[in-house]
Enzyme design. Structure first.
Site, PDB file in Angstrom:
ATOM      1  N   CYS A  52       0.855  -1.171   0.000  1.00  0.00           N
ATOM      2  CA  CYS A  52       0.000   0.000   0.000  1.00  0.00           C
ATOM      3  C   CYS A  52       0.901   1.234   0.000  1.00  0.00           C
ATOM      4  O   CYS A  52       1.825   1.328   0.818  1.00  0.00           O
ATOM      5  CB  CYS A  52      -0.898  -0.003   1.236  1.00  0.00           C
ATOM      6  SG  CYS A  52      -1.847   1.525   1.420  1.00  0.00           S
ATOM      7  N   ASP A  59      -0.297  -5.876   0.202  1.00  0.00           N
ATOM      8  CA  ASP A  59      -1.532  -6.177  -0.509  1.00  0.00           C
ATOM      9  C   ASP A  59      -1.306  -7.457  -1.300  1.00  0.00           C
ATOM     10  O   ASP A  59      -0.202  -7.689  -1.815  1.00  0.00           O
ATOM     11  CB  ASP A  59      -1.902  -5.039  -1.469  1.00  0.00           C
ATOM     12  CG  ASP A  59      -2.375  -3.795  -0.750  1.00  0.00           C
ATOM     13  OD1 ASP A  59      -3.135  -3.928   0.234  1.00  0.00           O
ATOM     14  OD2 ASP A  59      -2.002  -2.693  -1.168  1.00  0.00           O
ATOM     15  N   GLU A  75       9.030 -14.060 -22.164  1.00  0.00           N
ATOM     16  CA  GLU A  75       9.842 -15.122 -21.548  1.00  0.00           C
ATOM     17  C   GLU A  75       9.406 -15.231 -20.094  1.00  0.00           C
ATOM     18  O   GLU A  75       9.372 -14.231 -19.369  1.00  0.00           O
ATOM     19  CB  GLU A  75      11.333 -14.776 -21.681  1.00  0.00           C
ATOM     20  CG  GLU A  75      12.265 -15.915 -21.319  1.00  0.00           C
ATOM     21  CD  GLU A  75      12.394 -16.107 -19.836  1.00  0.00           C
ATOM     22  OE1 GLU A  75      12.223 -17.260 -19.378  1.00  0.00           O
ATOM     23  OE2 GLU A  75      12.640 -15.110 -19.118  1.00  0.00           O
ATOM     24  N   SER A  76       9.048 -16.428 -19.658  1.00  0.00           N
ATOM     25  CA  SER A  76       8.359 -16.607 -18.379  1.00  0.00           C
ATOM     26  C   SER A  76       9.210 -16.277 -17.156  1.00  0.00           C
ATOM     27  O   SER A  76       8.683 -15.768 -16.165  1.00  0.00           O
ATOM     28  CB  SER A  76       7.789 -18.020 -18.261  1.00  0.00           C
ATOM     29  OG  SER A  76       8.807 -18.978 -18.341  1.00  0.00           O
ATOM     30  N   HIS A  93      -3.928  -0.716  -6.073  1.00  0.00           N
ATOM     31  CA  HIS A  93      -4.279  -1.935  -6.804  1.00  0.00           C
ATOM     32  C   HIS A  93      -4.456  -1.665  -8.299  1.00  0.00           C
ATOM     33  O   HIS A  93      -3.949  -2.400  -9.144  1.00  0.00           O
ATOM     34  CB  HIS A  93      -5.584  -2.527  -6.271  1.00  0.00           C
ATOM     35  CG  HIS A  93      -5.569  -2.956  -4.842  1.00  0.00           C
ATOM     36  ND1 HIS A  93      -4.805  -2.375  -3.866  1.00  0.00           N
ATOM     37  CD2 HIS A  93      -6.259  -3.919  -4.224  1.00  0.00           C
ATOM     38  CE1 HIS A  93      -5.021  -2.961  -2.711  1.00  0.00           C
ATOM     39  NE2 HIS A  93      -5.906  -3.908  -2.896  1.00  0.00           N
TER      40      HIS A  93
END
EC number: 1.7.1.13
Length: 154
Positions: A52, A59, A75-76, A93
């Site tokens: 936050c 969060d 690319e992961s 958020h």
């Protein structure tokens, strides 16, 4: 059989430190071996965390990213490090969710991308953030993201 060109990657196969924040994170891409074929790639991050910006409290979110590639795939490992880099990043958020999506769009120029960010409640209110680049390509099988509205998720 398609072989992916990994020659431009710097993170995969290397010991890599966690970036200090999303601005420092390196997102990498590889050429799609199936250009001209519409298919959906899904990444799910069920333990996403950020801070936050007002209180510094953590969060938590369950994030689902779907995209239809054009020329590039993300690319992961670089995506994982990018998402983890939010762990010490203070932002609302909505900002985290949209920043993730827009960074991927800038990198990949996909045919289509959507993000569903299902944030766990703080202060008694869950905040879910949804965004997409437009309508998905016609004929693409698009599964439900599978995250139920908040009812004590789990």
């Amino acid at each position: 059989m398609t072989k992916t060109d990994v020659s431009g990657l710097s993170l995969l196969g290397q010991k890599t430190d966690l970036p200090a924040g999303p601005e420092e994170a390196v997102l990498e891409r590889v050429p799609s071996g199936h250009q001209g074929t519409n298919f959906v790639v899904r990444f799910t991050a069920p333990e996403f965390t950020s801070l936050c910006p007002m209180t510094g409290q953590p969060d938590f979110a369950h994030i689902v990213i779907d995209y239809v590639p054009d020329e590039w795939l993300v690319e992961s490992k670089s995506l994982k490090l990018f998402l983890h880099s939010f762990r010490n990043h203070g932002a609302f958020h909505e900002d985290c969710s949209i920043d993730i999506a827009k960074r991927l769009v800038d990198l990949l120029a996909p045919k289509w991308l959507r993000i569903g960010a299902y944030w766990y409640p703080r202060g008694g209110i869950p905040i879910d953030v949804f965004w997409q680049t437009g309508a998905p390509p016609e004929g693409v099988w698009l599964p439900d993201q599978g995250v139920q509205p908040y009812r004590g998720r789990g």
